[in-house]
Design a protein around this motif. Sequence first.
Motif, PDB file in Angstrom:
ATOM      1  N   HIS A   1     -50.320  -8.596  82.977  1.00 20.21           N
ATOM      2  CA  HIS A   1     -49.327  -7.708  83.863  1.00 20.21           C
ATOM      3  C   HIS A   1     -50.047  -6.423  83.932  1.00 20.21           C
ATOM      4  N   ILE A   2     -50.605  -5.881  82.886  1.00 23.49           N
ATOM      5  CA  ILE A   2     -51.114  -4.431  82.800  1.00 23.49           C
ATOM      6  C   ILE A   2     -52.465  -4.498  83.702  1.00 23.49           C
ATOM      7  N   LEU A   3     -53.324  -5.564  83.713  1.00 23.94           N
ATOM      8  CA  LEU A   3     -54.461  -5.671  84.532  1.00 23.94           C
ATOM      9  C   LEU A   3     -54.204  -5.627  85.901  1.00 23.94           C
ATOM     10  N   VAL A   4     -53.197  -6.369  86.543  1.00 25.13           N
ATOM     11  CA  VAL A   4     -52.801  -6.572  87.699  1.00 25.13           C
ATOM     12  C   VAL A   4     -52.224  -5.092  88.164  1.00 25.13           C
ATOM     13  N   ASN A   5     -51.399  -4.358  87.437  1.00 20.76           N
ATOM     14  CA  ASN A   5     -50.834  -3.256  87.721  1.00 20.76           C
ATOM     15  C   ASN A   5     -52.093  -2.120  87.861  1.00 20.76           C
ATOM     16  N   ALA A   6     -52.986  -2.153  87.017  1.00 23.45           N
ATOM     17  CA  ALA A   6     -54.270  -1.286  86.964  1.00 23.45           C
ATOM     18  C   ALA A   6     -54.960  -1.459  88.201  1.00 23.45           C
ATOM     19  N   GLN A   7     -55.046  -2.685  88.541  1.00 24.54           N
ATOM     20  CA  GLN A   7     -55.829  -3.188  89.903  1.00 24.54           C
ATOM     21  C   GLN A   7     -55.237  -2.348  90.954  1.00 24.54           C
ATOM     22  N   ASN A   8     -53.863  -2.376  91.063  1.00 21.45           N
ATOM     23  CA  ASN A   8     -53.099  -2.092  92.509  1.00 21.45           C
ATOM     24  C   ASN A   8     -52.905  -0.724  92.524  1.00 21.45           C
ATOM     25  N   THR A   9     -52.884   0.167  91.489  1.00 20.44           N
ATOM     26  CA  THR A   9     -52.571   1.609  91.348  1.00 20.44           C
ATOM     27  C   THR A   9     -53.637   2.552  90.869  1.00 20.44           C
ATOM     28  N   LYS A  10     -54.553   2.096  90.038  1.00 23.34           N
ATOM     29  CA  LYS A  10     -55.386   3.172  89.335  1.00 23.34           C
ATOM     30  C   LYS A  10     -56.739   2.776  90.103  1.00 23.34           C
ATOM     31  N   TYR A  11     -57.483   3.900  91.016  1.00 25.80           N
ATOM     32  CA  TYR A  11     -58.635   3.782  91.496  1.00 25.80           C
ATOM     33  C   TYR A  11     -59.395   4.833  90.922  1.00 25.80           C
ATOM     34  N   VAL A  12     -60.442   5.076  90.560  1.00 24.33           N
ATOM     35  CA  VAL A  12     -61.179   6.040  90.157  1.00 24.33           C
ATOM     36  C   VAL A  12     -61.366   6.836  91.510  1.00 24.33           C
ATOM     37  N   SER A  13     -61.352   6.479  92.557  1.00 29.09           N
ATOM     38  CA  SER A  13     -61.648   7.226  93.900  1.00 29.09           C
ATOM     39  C   SER A  13     -61.201   6.430  94.878  1.00 29.09           C
ATOM     40  N   LYS A  14     -60.640   7.040  96.234  1.00 28.34           N
ATOM     41  CA  LYS A  14     -60.335   6.515  97.362  1.00 28.34           C
ATOM     42  C   LYS A  14     -61.073   7.045  98.346  1.00 28.34           C
ATOM     43  N   ASN A  15     -61.606   6.184  99.591  1.00 24.96           N
ATOM     44  CA  ASN A  15     -62.228   6.725 100.578  1.00 24.96           C
ATOM     45  C   ASN A  15     -61.444   6.267 101.592  1.00 24.96           C
ATOM     46  N   GLN A  16     -60.659   7.318 102.081  1.00 21.39           N
ATOM     47  CA  GLN A  16     -59.751   7.325 103.373  1.00 21.39           C
ATOM     48  C   GLN A  16     -60.576   7.134 104.632  1.00 21.39           C
TER      49      GLN A  16
END
Length: 196
Positions: free
Chosen positions: A28-43
């Motif tokens: 659950h923690i891994l999935v949440n980290a993947q969906n919400t925590k990015y080091v950076s976004k390239n919009q």
Amino acid sequence: MKVVKQSLMMILISILSVLVLCITNANHILVNAQNTKYVSKNQKWANQFKRQGYAYSLRYGNHDYILTNLSKHAYDKVVKDKVRFKVRHIGTYKNAISFNLVSKNGKYNTDASYSSDFYYTDSRNKRLKPIVKLERDIFLNSDKNLKAKYKKLYSMINKLSNGKDKSVAKSSYYQLKKYLKTNSREDIPYLLIGNI
């Protein structure tokens, strides 16, 4: 003796239940980290993909690097039904590029890796396959006979009779030329996504 066996059995069951809870919590923690925590976004890059609309589909790629939060059953169904996706945003997480994809009906929302988990749906078009093949050859061997290959590719594009196919192929042609000048992953032609 019977009491000792029962005690050992109860201890074993307790240990197993704690392990199951830990594993479930970690997933659950891994999935949440993947969906919400990015080091950076390239919009800016994501906006280039957004303009294409729902033009991407998932495929069976390199499953060691799938960042998907879909169950195996849902993933199999999405691949089999060739559900169309749109890129919502792009992020990097621990030196990996993750594309957040959302389906047209909003039912599926998942992350995928750049080179192996999804593809541009027009790249599977039978009329465009020879063009994709030649573009891939130019992309991978850009230092050999480049002018002759460009000429052949442009000739193949002009022979296409379908207007949409010709438009997609010409766009990809110019993207390829730009990529070979800039050597930036942001300029890789859409037809080569999932085909490199």
